[in-house]
Design an enzyme around this catalytic site. Sequence first.
Site, short mmCIF file in Angstrom:
data_model
loop_
_atom_site.label_atom_id
_atom_site.label_comp_id
_atom_site.label_asym_id
_atom_site.label_seq_id
_atom_site.Cartn_x
_atom_site.Cartn_y
_atom_site.Cartn_z
N GLU A 250 0.79 -1.24 0.00
CA GLU A 250 0.00 0.00 0.00
C GLU A 250 0.82 1.29 0.00
OE1 GLU A 250 -2.85 -0.41 3.18
OE2 GLU A 250 -4.06 -1.84 2.03
N GLU B 61 -5.85 -7.45 -1.64
CA GLU B 61 -6.67 -7.31 -0.43
C GLU B 61 -8.05 -6.80 -0.79
OE1 GLU B 61 -5.12 -5.00 2.77
OE2 GLU B 61 -3.11 -5.91 2.70
#
Length: 395
Positions: free
Chosen positions: A199, A319
């Site tokens: 991320e 995710e």
Amino acid sequence: MPRSRIVSGGILLTILVSFIVGCSNPSASLQKLSSTPGMIQGPLHTSHGQLIDATGRVVHLTGVNWFGFETGTFAPHGLQVRNWRDMLAQIAHAGFNTIRLPYSNQLFDSTSVPEGIDYKLNPDLVGLKGVSLMDKFIQGAGQLGLKIILDQHRPNAQAQSNLWYTDHLPESRWIGDWTMLAKRYQGNSTVIGADLHNEPHGQATWGDGNLATDWRLAAERAGNAILAVNPDWLILVEGIEAYQGDYYWWGGNLEGAAKYPVRLSHPDKLVYSAHDYGPEVWQQTWFQAKDFPYNLPALWKKHWAYLQQQGQTPVLLGEFGGQSVGLNPEGIWMRALVEFLKVNGINYTYWSWNPDSGDTGGLLKPDWKTLDSAKMDILSAYQWPLPGDFHPPGS
């Protein structure tokens, strides 16, 4: 996990109407699981937006995240309740073929000692820590035919970082740990790839040439260093948060890859990865649009799915997940997303196997033993190979 943060209307209505309560888990023995011809064979490479295994088959990664190595326990969570091999076997029996395994660089420090393990339940883990403990889990996963994607989730056990380096973790250490792992698992068919950094967000940029913030250039440096010592691995490159003023989920914005693709020494090892979440994680504006949920497929295509839809590069949705999956907005979002992944053949690892994810919960209920049947109903609609869909080469 983030902290900010083509399905037709007819298909989507079908998804909602077809919501079935209860789940069906495979009942094959562990021996059959490890020997079935449907298992992914050997190193993977890419071709025209597809993943290809060593036998030449198009394959799909449909898996889960099992976190803990990146936290202060320095071990996958749940081992105070369960035997680790039993947990791996349950993942395989539930129909998944891949585990995304997050870690922090702090895991490899000599002072990082595992906690939260009941050694009466897990006697074969006594004395193991760091990469040796990781070895054990990888060995066990391989015996079940499961594949592992390693994920550099955090620089340390305390928090995620915007960029791939910090004041305490220089880029040289980030790349050095990756090359250490690549050498260690060279020739190990269980470990199939490296998710370079979890991320990227905040000041992370894409394609602007700024060596301090351009995530695309950093991914090339790390990816090529890995491939120099282990050319078998897939290199997974996540998106960023904002590209040219368009804000999306942390790690979920891959718009920049259209104009500025990642350039690797082995181009057929590149996989792009994105993260995407529902309204329970953060009430993004698109969840409040009048045309929700019919606006979602175009949103996914714009930010990450176009790369695979156009036959350029495979995508792994690394995710996604949520607490509730009823006929509420969160459940509508998740059903639409899984159907979108299935229709487009996009790979995924669900967040998370663990029930102790504060934002999303997990596939396991808080007892760490019982599968959430409502969530499994959704995911079991797209697991590879689907029952009856696999045909051995030449059949």
